[in-house]
Design a protein around this motif. Structure first.
Motif: not given
Length: 903
Positions: A73-76, A155-159, A197-205, A207-210
């Protein structure tokens, strides 16, 4: 405080004690991700920290965040949000518990409810271990990407759709009894895992472009989950196959154990039957044993019949001192006894009862030969060698018989020592007084001869380990030491015996004639010998010697003194030496007795010499006091007429020579190194004796002159010198024997005689027998004093007295007092007299003024007052008292000063 950790991208990430940043140490990126850094890229936008940054999942698995990397996965583009440490620890525990639950579901619920164990403390404290994805990723963790009611806004698209979610849920096999949802721990773990996991995903994603890469993350996690499930299934299958093999092997082993048990039971039954059969054979065994014993006895019967004869023959050999042959016969008999002892089961036959006394007789013969080893070495060395060989051979012999050890070697050595002591110190030492020196002299000759015999004759007959010379030296020394101790514990020794013992033990015994001999080799080892006498013994002997020698010296001195005193009443004058001086052997005898005792004790030890030296000085002081007391008794008896000595004064003068001889020779009693102050009491006693003798001589002189001075002064004395001529004549006759007195005693005696004459002259003047009637008589009296002073001076110069010690010049001072014409000047004359003779008193001056006869009361008071006027004269060191020894009659009160002693 915060510290920084540099990642490969070069961007420092701060780390605090309470927060944990997800990026970990360097080199955490997979090696499969190879990329090149483009010159430009989107990471340069909006202040991106770097081209490559390490990231980590909540279960601490690392991956690479590189822009446009298809595998990771790309880094924010902005700094990653930090997650508190307590949240990560909670998530780790949830992951650990979920892993255990998952294993339980896959293995048929091997994890029971309540069997959950917390992960080790090292999981949440300290450095956390890195969990590899291919070993620890759980299917339940895939659901952490889905939002939960307690998580952050989705976040959008994370479900995730429900089909995918159900597909990722692990299903329980049919019939499983593991109630998954019913466990509260499992539910909590799932909640924590989902939240983390949600906190991690929130941090990773964030930004909307991620969010465009969410599908890639989902597909990759599904692939990993499937791979992990396949591997787990493979591992579980292999475990089940191993268990099946183990169960089959256990079944085979159980069957083998059952067969072995049945075989052992059969063997036990057979053994029980054999034991019962053996009991029936016991009488037969006894018969066999008796048969064997009878067989042995039948074979040895001829030899057993010869045993009594062999015992008698052996006794005969012992009596003939054929020790080696006797020992061979004894060994043959003992060998026969051993041969019969084992087959008979330890039964001892009556025929062998005489072997014990026979062996003891042989041992006593060996001891007897060793006890006279010195004599045998000279007369029959073969017998000594045989005895020693028997003892040595028997020491190496071993036997199976249960007999006490004979220990002939020790008994042989002990017999050697006892025989040697018995030869020289066996009889009790009962010596007559004075015989100890002869016994010691005999030992001085015998002991070196015994050691020489041991070295030359006895040592070759014995083995080297006997160390015969050392044994002889130490045995003789111990025997002598014990004998001397018994001697000291017995009756008290005399002075001669004590001295002989001290000198012999301290000097002769260790000297070159005995133990210090050069002929005595080092094998004697005399350096290890204890002293013959202990320090307490030496102290005892020294005190004993000094006590007895003091009694002897006192007796010898008293006997010499009694012989000298007996000669004082003889009709003959004292003997003289070649120089004409009075002489007696008494001083030489006294000094010889004392000096010889001091000199002889120096041969023993310094301590004994100091003791005897102190004793000698003490006895000399006692002798001097006894000598002085004898002189007083001699003088008293002569004066009282009880025992008139024909030559009283000559013997007194002879004793003065004795005193001079002792004074000049007493230094011979002083040993080298002694303190000079030791002689002070003796010197004081000699001085006192000299004064006592001089006083007795002067008392005799005074008895001669006192009647002549009764006529002084008188009218006849004024007109004629006859009175003083008589005095001088008698003095010369009395002092004619002074020439037989040695110097310096004669000078002292003449000085005291001259002083005695002057004192008697002054005493006569002070009696007030004459009062001058006028100036003519005063001139005559002054002239008479001048003539008498000159006559006395000539008298004593003629006798040999030195002029410097004369006392007659005092008469010239009195002449000046009488010759003074003007009474008013008497004060000056009296003051001058006081300066010359400080001991003159007012009574003496008053008596002299009475002799003038022309002094009034006022003039007398003026003259007497001059005695107290001016400084009082001090007595010089060489001043000899005159006026203080002259008594004066008590004057009339009218002639005394109001403050004078006569007032």
């Amino acid at each position: 405080m915060e510290s920084h950790r540099n990642f490969p991208g070069g961007h420092p990430v701060p780390i605090s004690g309470e927060e944990t940043i997800l990026p970990d140490e360097p080199n955490v990126f997979p090696q499969t991700c190879s990329w090149k850094l483009p010159k430009e890229g989107p990471w340069k936008e909006e202040g991106a920290p770097g081209p490559r940054v390490g990231q980590r999942f909540p279960w601490r698995e690392e991956f690479c965040c590189v822009p446009r990397c298809g595998l990771e996965p790309p880094r924010p583009l902005e700094t990653v949000k930090r997650i508190p440490s307590f949240a990560l620890r909670t998530g780790e525990r949830a992951i650990f518990k979920a892993k255990a639950i998952f294993k339980g579901e896959r293995t048929g619920c091997l994890v029971k409810p309540g069997a959950w164990q917390e992960p080790p403390s090292s999981f949440s404290e300290g450095p956390r271990p890195r969990l590899q994805l291919r070993e620890s990723t759980l299917p339940a963790l895939t659901q952490t990407l889905a939002p939960t009611p307690t998580s952050s806004p989705v976040l959008p698209g994370s479900a995730m759709d429900s089909a995918t979610k159900d597909e990722m849920q692990p299903s329980l096999p049919p019939g499983s009894s593991c109630p998954g949802p019913e466990w509260p721990e499992q539910e909590r773990a799932e909640q924590l895992a989902r939240g983390a996991a949600l906190k991690w995903a929130s941090g990773i994603f964030y930004r909307p472009e991620q969010l465009a890469r969410l599908g890639q993350y989902r597909s990759r996690e599904v692939q990993r989950t499937c791979s992990l499930e396949a591997r787990i299934k493979s591992v579980v299958q292999s475990y089940l196959e191993g268990v099946k093999t183990g169960v089959w092997q256990l079944a085979q082993a159980f069957e083998a154990v059952q067969g072995t048990r049945e075989a052992l039971d059969q063997a036990h039954g057979l053994l029980q039957g054999m034991v019962e059969a053996t009991e029936t054979l016991k009488p037969l065994r006894e018969q066999v044993a008796q048969h064997k014993q009878l067989q042995v006895l039948s074979q040895l019967l001829p030899r057993l019949r010869a045993v009594p004869a062999a015992v008698a023959h052996t006794r005969t050999l012992i009596g003939a001192q054929r020790l080696l042959e006797a020992y061979v016969c004894l060994r043959e008999l003992e060998q026969l006894q051993e041969e019969t002892w084992a087959p008979l089961g330890g039964l001892e036959l009556p025929v062998f009862e005489g072997l014990g006394p026979l062996a003891e007789a042989l041992g006593q013969a060996v001891e007897a030969a060793a006890g006279v080893a010195g004599r045998l070495a000279r007369e029959d060395p073969a017998l000594l060698v045989a005895a020693v060989r028997v003892a040595e051979v028997d020491a190496r012999h071993t036997t199976s018989l249960e007999l006490p050890p004979r220990d002939w070697q020790r008994r042989c050595l002990q017999a050697l020592q006892e025989g040697l002591e018995r030869t020289h110190f066996g009889t009790p030492l009962l010596l007559e007084p004075g015989a100890l020196a002869g016994w010691l002299e005999a030992l001085r000759v015998a002991l070196p001869a015994e050691l020489a015999t041991a070295e030359a004759l006895v040592a070759p007959c014995c083995p080297p380990h006997y160390k015969v010379v050392r044994l002889w030296a130490h045995t003789l020394h111990s025997g002598l030491r014990r004998c001397l101790q018994q001697l000291l514990e017995g009756p008290k020794l005399g002075a001669a015996d004590a001295f002989a013992l001290l000198h012999w033990t301290l000097h002769v015994y260790l000297g070159p004639e005995m133990m210090g001999s050069l002929e005595l080799g080092p094998e004697a080892d005399v350096s290890q010998l204890e002293p013959l006498l202990t320090p307490e013994n030496i102290e005892q002997l020294e005190a004993m010697f000094v006590t007895q020698i003091q009694v002897n010296v006192a007796q010898w001195l008293q006997k010499a003194l009694d012989g000298e005193v007996a000669e004082w009443n003889r009709e003959q004058e004292p003997g003289t030496d070649s120089s004409g001086f009075y002489h007696s052997p008494l001083p030489a005898i006294v000094l010889q007795i004392l000096e010889e005792n001091i000199r002889v004790t120096s041969l023993v030890s310094e301590s004994l010499q100091r003791r005897v030296h102190g004793m000698a000085l003490s006895e000399l002081g006692t002798f001097l006091r006894s000598f002085s007391d004898a002189l007083i008794r001699f003088s008293r008896d002569h004066i009282r007429g009880e025992a008139m000595a024909p030559h009283y004064v000559p013997y007194l003068l002879a004793t003065l020579n004795y005193q001079s001889a002792l004074s000049s020779s007493v230094s011979v009693l002083q040993p080298d190194g002694a303190a000079s102050g030791d002689l002070a009491p003796v010197e004081a006693g000699l001085d006192e004796l000299q004064r006592r003798i001089c006083r007795l001589v002067l008392e005799a002189l005074l008895a001669e002159l006192q009647p002549l001075f009764e006529a002084l002064p008188s009218r006849r004395w004024l007109s004629s010198p006859e009175l003083l001529d008589d005095v001088c004549e008698r003095t010369v006759r009395f002092c004619q024997d002074f020439r037989r007195v040695r110097n310096p005693a004669v000078q002292l005696l003449l000085a005291e005689a001259e002083r005695t004459v002057v004192l008697q002259y002054l005493r006569a003047l002070m009696q007030g027998r004459l009062v001058c009637r006028g100036a003519d008589e005063r001139i005559q009296a002054a002239q008479r004093l001048q003539n008498d002073a000159a006559q006395l001076r000539e008298l004593f110069l003629g006798l040999g007295l030195e002029e410097s010690v004369h006392c007659a010049p005092v008469l010239l001072s009195l002449r000046d007092l009488l010759n003074l014409r003007d009474p008013m000047l008497l004060g000056l004359e009296v003051a001058g007299l006081r300066q010359k003779f400080p001991d003159v008193s007012e009574d003496h001056v008053s008596a002299l003024l009475d002799l003038r006869g022309d002094v009034s009361r006022e003039q007398r008071l003026a003259a007497l007052s001059s005695l107290q006027a001016g400084p009082q004269p001090s007595l010089s060191a060489g001043h000899r008292a005159l006026f203080s020894l002259v008594p004066v009659p008590t004057p009339a009160l009218s002639s005394c000063l109001p403050s004078g002693p006569c007032a």
